[in-house]
Design an enzyme around this catalytic site. Structure first.
Site, PDB file in Angstrom:
ATOM      1  N   CYS A 197       0.784  -1.272   0.044  1.00 39.99           N
ATOM      2  CA  CYS A 197      -0.016  -0.085  -0.121  1.00 39.99           C
ATOM      3  C   CYS A 197       1.032   1.241  -0.014  1.00 39.99           C
ATOM      4  O   CYS A 197       2.000   0.956   0.044  1.00 39.99           O
ATOM      5  CB  CYS A 197      -0.746  -0.155   1.349  1.00 39.99           C
ATOM      6  SG  CYS A 197      -0.137   0.173   2.903  1.00 39.99           S
ATOM      7  N   GLU A 311       1.192  -0.759  16.762  1.00 39.07           N
ATOM      8  CA  GLU A 311       0.350   0.435  16.487  1.00 39.07           C
ATOM      9  C   GLU A 311      -0.378   1.025  17.565  1.00 39.07           C
ATOM     10  O   GLU A 311      -0.443   1.940  17.921  1.00 39.07           O
ATOM     11  CB  GLU A 311      -0.530   0.241  15.136  1.00 39.07           C
ATOM     12  CG  GLU A 311      -1.344   1.499  15.086  1.00 39.07           C
ATOM     13  CD  GLU A 311      -2.449   1.296  13.830  1.00 39.07           C
ATOM     14  OE1 GLU A 311      -3.505   1.601  13.781  1.00 39.07           O
ATOM     15  OE2 GLU A 311      -2.114   0.302  12.800  1.00 39.07           O
ATOM     16  N   CYS A 378      -7.744   1.740   7.621  1.00 38.74           N
ATOM     17  CA  CYS A 378      -7.126   2.394   6.379  1.00 38.74           C
ATOM     18  C   CYS A 378      -7.918   1.610   5.111  1.00 38.74           C
ATOM     19  O   CYS A 378      -8.432   0.531   5.132  1.00 38.74           O
ATOM     20  CB  CYS A 378      -5.725   2.309   6.340  1.00 38.74           C
ATOM     21  SG  CYS A 378      -4.979   0.536   5.677  1.00 38.74           S
ATOM     22  N   SER A 407      -0.259  -7.848  10.924  1.00 36.69           N
ATOM     23  CA  SER A 407      -2.039  -7.993  11.289  1.00 36.69           C
ATOM     24  C   SER A 407      -2.696  -8.105   9.993  1.00 36.69           C
ATOM     25  O   SER A 407      -3.687  -8.513  10.118  1.00 36.69           O
ATOM     26  CB  SER A 407      -2.235  -6.736  12.369  1.00 36.69           C
ATOM     27  OG  SER A 407      -3.768  -6.743  12.543  1.00 36.69           O
TER      28      SER A 407
END
Length: 490
Positions: A197, A311, A378, A407
């Protein structure tokens, strides 16, 4: 239609015969092998050539197995793309396996002839494999080594080395059977979008540019993205990965990984006078900004996510006393908040449906709860989950390329399984188990947002080498997002 094993000599065929495995004696030498190949071409079955052979390089020893990545063909070498998964199956049996080209000679070679074949890059030599190079279906070749450059065929000890080779062939039978059962016609369905990404591409480019601009070593706190292949490649370029900034020499160039960090980490880096380059994904930074806004006005924030994920650790660090991690719907049903306002935020890489289920429970229990103006999960996570859902509905098996600590890759496996489809996570093609492929006519393929696209290409080549020759794309979205680089490397 399952594959067949072709053994040139009677003694090799005897070593390989076992219930459930079709073993044919092909005959020794090029002429007999060509006749056998002609008969098999008409049958249209996958073919695995197995027998003894000679090593061409010193590191390949008697009893070792060589799985051919290439064999000689009429117009040059012919690649055998299923070799990596066959080699992996043999290694799981505890056998010593080498991957590389196998050459074919018109007769037994030794001395200068052996050296000539070695100079061309082959690991082993036989007399038959080349005759099977033109078969229309899947082909694989395995040779158990008997003679070597320092232990030629016509020397004392050949009988014992021959027995060693035959024992290795016999031990290889379970893996050969697995290949025969896995090989056959079928279709590959590629989920799109898949692989990198914009946030991952940005993080990798930041490390690469930092190395170019400041020179090695460049230190990186934690894995810059959760993929073992990416980390190894960057290490080869001069990146040094550490767990904490306290491990970094004072004043050194340091990259903060894409998953974000707590303010305490930035303070520790400043205390060591580090040149910090922040590779935090802008979408993760958005969550940090939301959380700071909520907690800054005194709200308790329910952070939907996995407490042990980097995160989440970084986000919680913004205001540990005011953030409560909620991992599932059951926790959401029992979580408590002190008096005052409440809000929620989400880890960006969660499964969309599970995250919404948790948020729904929180909204029903706390009617005044405030959430993000736009979804925290996202765009890349959402797109990849939608794409794998579409593929899983039509597939017998879904393979997700990604590392075990990723993840978003793990969520893709979960999403596919919730559609009732078998799904497996693999770091690369070497982790594919041939037993998964037996009976799987339609195989879906995707990759987590941190998995390099070349790993997907390698997996596709391998599965095509097993006969899944039809490849189609299932496109659910087109991604054109690009994130700017920080000024330190722009």
């Amino acid at each position: 239609m399952s594959g067949v094993v072709v053994a040139p000599m009677r003694v090799e065929a005897s070593a390989l015969r076992t219930p459930g495995l079709v073993v044919l004696r092909g005959g020794m030498g090029p002429r007999r092998a060509a006749e056998s190949a002609q008969r098999l071409a008409a049958a249209g079955r996958p073919v695995l050539v197995a027998g003894v052979g000679g090593a061409l390089v010193p590191e390949v020893r008697p009893g070792d197995l060589v799985v051919a990545t290439e064999i000689d063909g009429p117009d040059g070498r012919v690649p055998l793309h299923s070799a990596p998964v066959l080699a992996a199956a043999l290694r799981r049996l505890g056998l010593t396996v080498h991957l590389g080209p196998i050459a074919s000679a018109p007769s037994v070679v030794d001395g200068a002839e052996r050296a000539r074949y070695a100079r061309n890059g082959a690991l082993a030599v036989d007399m038959e494999s080349a005759e099977f190079a033109s078969l229309p279906g899947p082909v694989a070749v395995v040779r158990a080594i008997v003679d070597t450059p320092d232990q030629p065929l016509w020397r004392p000890g050949t009988v014992l080395r021959g027995l060693t080779g035959l024992r290795s062939l016999r031990a290889a039978v379970p893996a050969l059977r697995e290949w025969c059962e896995a090989a056959g016609e079928g279709e590959l369905r590629l989920a799109s979008p898949r692989s990198f990404c914009a946030g991952v591409e940005r993080a990798i480019e930041i490390v690469e540019r930092a190395l170019e601009r400041y020179g090695a070593p460049v230190y990186v706190r934690r894995q810059v993205v959760h993929n073992a292949h990416v980390v190894r490649r960057l290490e080869a370029l001069g990146a040094v990965f550490v767990q904490e900034v306290e491990e970094v020499p004072r004043g050194a160039t340091t990259v903060l990984a894409a998953h974000g960090v707590a303010p305490a980490v930035r303070a520790a880096a400043q205390a060591r006078d580090l040149r910090v380059i922040d590779a935090t994904c802008p979408l993760v930074m958005k969550v940090h900004t939301e959380v700071k806004r909520y907690t800054g006005r005194g709200d308790t924030v329910f952070l939907i996510g996995h407490a042990d994920h980097e995160e989440v650790e970084g986000t919680v660090g913004e205001a540990p006393e005011r953030i409560v991690v909620v991992e599932d719907a059951e926790a959401a049903a029992h979580v408590r908040a002190p008096d005052g306002g409440v809000a929620y935020a989400m880890q960006t890489t969660l499964a969309v449906d599970e995250a919404e289920e948790i948020a729904s429970v929180l909204r029903s229990r706390f009617p005044g709860i405030e959430g993000p103006r736009r979804d925290d999960i996202c765009y890349a996570t959402t797109n990849r989950q939608r794409a794998v859902t579409a593929v899983a509905e039509e597939a017998d098996l879904v393979l997700v390329v990604g590392s075990a600590n990723s993840s978003n890759s793990l969520r893709l496996v979960e999403v596919a399984r919730r559609r009732g489809t078998r799904a497996r996570l693999v770091d690369d093609v070497s982790e594919v188990d041939l037993r998964w492929l037996a009976g799987a006519k339609r195989i879906g393929i995707t990759a987590g947002a941190s998995a390099p696209p070349d790993l997907v290409a390698e997996l596709v080549r391998c599965l095509r080498g097993l006969g899944r020759s039809t490849v189609t794309e299932s496109a659910e979205a087109v991604e054109d997002v690009v994130f700017t680089l920080p000024r330190e490397v722009s």
